[in-house]
Structure formats: structure tokens, C-alpha cells
Design a protein around this motif. Structure first.
Motif, PDB file in Angstrom:
ATOM      1  N   GLU A 152       0.830  -1.214   0.000  1.00 23.91           N
ATOM      2  CA  GLU A 152       0.000   0.000   0.000  1.00 23.91           C
ATOM      3  C   GLU A 152       0.862   1.261   0.000  1.00 23.91           C
ATOM      4  O   GLU A 152       0.582   2.218  -0.735  1.00 23.91           O
ATOM      5  N   ARG A 157      -1.983   2.356  -3.019  1.00 24.57           N
ATOM      6  CA  ARG A 157      -3.246   1.642  -3.203  1.00 24.57           C
ATOM      7  C   ARG A 157      -3.282   0.474  -2.224  1.00 24.57           C
ATOM      8  O   ARG A 157      -2.321  -0.289  -2.134  1.00 24.57           O
ATOM      9  N   GLY A 219      -3.873  -4.460  -7.964  1.00 23.75           N
ATOM     10  CA  GLY A 219      -4.389  -3.564  -9.002  1.00 23.75           C
ATOM     11  C   GLY A 219      -3.651  -3.706 -10.318  1.00 23.75           C
ATOM     12  O   GLY A 219      -2.410  -3.663 -10.344  1.00 23.75           O
ATOM     13  N   HIS A 221      -3.670  -1.685 -12.980  1.00 21.79           N
ATOM     14  CA  HIS A 221      -3.025  -0.416 -13.333  1.00 21.79           C
ATOM     15  C   HIS A 221      -1.858  -0.113 -12.394  1.00 21.79           C
ATOM     16  O   HIS A 221      -0.774   0.277 -12.840  1.00 21.79           O
ATOM     17  N   ASP A 249      -5.822   8.098 -13.836  1.00 25.42           N
ATOM     18  CA  ASP A 249      -6.326   7.318 -12.712  1.00 25.42           C
ATOM     19  C   ASP A 249      -7.177   6.143 -13.198  1.00 25.42           C
ATOM     20  O   ASP A 249      -8.004   6.269 -14.089  1.00 25.42           O
ATOM     21  N   ASN A 250      -6.935   4.982 -12.589  1.00 23.96           N
ATOM     22  CA  ASN A 250      -7.704   3.773 -12.894  1.00 23.96           C
ATOM     23  C   ASN A 250      -7.747   2.920 -11.638  1.00 23.96           C
ATOM     24  O   ASN A 250      -6.710   2.413 -11.197  1.00 23.96           O
ATOM     25  N   PRO A 251      -8.916   2.736 -11.022  1.00 22.71           N
ATOM     26  CA  PRO A 251      -9.002   1.993  -9.765  1.00 22.71           C
ATOM     27  C   PRO A 251      -8.899   0.480  -9.925  1.00 22.71           C
ATOM     28  O   PRO A 251      -8.804  -0.241  -8.938  1.00 22.71           O
TER      29      PRO A 251
END
Length: 252
Positions: A152, A157, A219, A221, A249-251
Motif C-alpha cells: 500500500e 493503493r 491492481g 493499473h 487514474d484507474n481503480p
């Protein structure tokens, strides 16, 4: 630099001819012949193209381009709008998929290892010098919760953490950036303590629990952000090109 010379340069560095892929690697859309400004990004989305136009770029260099095996072939709708924008503004599009995943220096797997402090030892696929799933070791064994916190902090993330054994610490790690979740079974068979990928499937949970291997979904991305960024930095440092990385940005 001439646009075809740039393609030759990138091909020589990433060696796509050595890897069987699901899409064409190299120049996917031809633009103006002279390339001075390059925008890099993970995916050739409309948002990245629009940002490249605003930036005055001559080329866009991405990990996820177009013309994937099995996708609809007609150029219409979203695909038409993207390609139309590139052509109208004379922007060359270059894309490198698996060659960028496996490159030992700027590749997605190599960059993720560097970020997490993992010493890469080799590929998980026996006999494949271009294995897209790899493994390595942490300098010291840590808990699953501590490793989740490390991921993280480095990727900005919070990963999905599936505990494969509450008392098992992590030393040996397998990973495959992007959609590599199904390599978890191979990682488990090789004695890994944990496995990291970008995406997760429903079946991944039970593979982790039943085989006693920690799993981290970090993730798609997020795990593949750093390869294309590093490739752009290589171009700028070694070939004096004007390169700008733009992170859309891409979650996922």
C-alpha cells in the motif's frame, strides 16, 4: 528522431520478436515522421490521447495499446474516436505488452520487485527464459499484514489481501503484474509464501486458502504503472528525448 527509427530502437531494446503475444508490439498507428515529444502512459485511453494532444506530443508510448486478439475488428465507436484523434493530430502510437512485462531492467515485474525490495531469483515457468511469472525473496521474513502495508505504501493503493495461513510469514514471493492471478497455483507448487498479481478472480480466494499461500491483489493499473514510466525514463536518459509520463487514474 524519425518515427520508424524510434520503433527500431524500442524493438531492439524490448525484443518483441522473442515473445508470443496477444497483440502487435511496436508502432500501431503511424503519425508524423519526426518525433520530439513523447507521452507515456499505461493505456492508450481517450483521456491519455487528449492529454498528449494538449501536451503537443508527437508520439504516445503505452503498455496497453489496440488490436487485441479476439476484439471486434471494425474501427468504429470508441476505437474510431481514439484512432481518429491520433491521426488528425499526427501522433504516433507505440505499444509494448508482454515484452514490457518481462524486460529485466524496465519491465513491470522488475520495477515492482524494486519498489517492494524483492530480490528477483528467476521465472516460475520452467524452461521459459521469458516467463511472465517470476519469483524472488525479501531480505527478511515479514507477516502478511506487514507486507500488505508495504504494498500500500509503495503503490499508493490498498491491496486485497487473502490470508493463506494466519501464522505463515513471507520470505519467498511469486508475482505477475496485471492479469496474472492464475499463476497462483504454480507459485504454490513452487513453495512460495505469497503471490502478487494485479487482478483477482473468484477462484483465487480458494486457491490461496486451500494451498496455504498468501495472495495480494494490488491492481492491474497500479502494478503496471512503473514499467512504462521506466521505459520513458530510459528514452530520456539514453537518447535525449523529451518524455512525459501521464498517469490516468484507474481503480482497477
Amino acid at each position: 528522431m524519425n518515427n520508424f527509427e524510434l520503433e527500431t530502437l524500442l524493438n531492439g531494446f524490448l525484443k518483441p520478436h522473442l515473445i508470443k503475444d496477444y497483440c502487435p508490439n511496436g508502432m500501431q498507428v503511424e503519425g508524423k515522421p519526426d518525433v520530439m515529444k513523447v507521452v507515456t502512459g499505461v493505456t492508450a485511453s481517450q483521456a491519455l490521447i487528449d492529454a498528449a494532444i494538449t501536451h503537443g506530443a508527437d508520439a504516445v508510448l503505452v503498455h496497453h495499446g489496440y488490436f487485441w486478439r479476439g476484439e471486434p475488428e471494425p474501427i468504429k465507436g470508441m476505437k474510431f474516436r481514439r484512432i481518429k484523434a491520433l491521426i488528425e493530430h499526427g501522433i504516433n502510437l507505440y505499444a509494448y505488452h508482454l515484452p514490457l512485462d518481462v524486460h529485466p531492467e524496465v519491465g513491470n515485474n522488475a520495477q515492482l520487485a524494486s519498489l517492494l525490495g524483492i530480490e528477483q531469483r528467476g521465472g516460475l515457468e520452467d524452461g521459459n527464459p521469458n516467463s511472465v511469472a517470476v519469483w524472488g525473496e525479501l531480505p527478511d521474513a515479514i507477516t502478511g499484514d506487514a507486507f500488505s502495508a508495504l504494498i500500500e505504501s509503495r503503490l499508493n493503493r490498498k491491496p486485497l489481501f487473502i490470508n493463506g495461513g494466519s501464522h505463515r510469514n513471507i520470505k519467498r514471493v511469486g508475482w505477475c503484474t496485471g492479469g496474472g492471478q492464475d499463476y497462483i497455483d504454480l507459485a504454490a507448487s513452487k513453495g512460495m509464501d505469497a503471490f502478487i498479481s494485479g487482478e483477482v478472480s473468484e477462484r483465487t480466494t480458494f486457491s490461496a486458502r486451500e494451498q496455504g499461500i498468501h495472495y495480494f491483489g494490488a491492481g492491474h493499473h497500479a502494478t503496471e504503472r512503473y514499467g512504462i514510466k521506466s521505459l520513458g525514463e530510459w528514452l530520456a536518459e539514453n537518447h535525449k528525448m523529451d518524455v512525459t509520463f501521464i498517469d490516468i487514474d484507474n481503480p482497477v
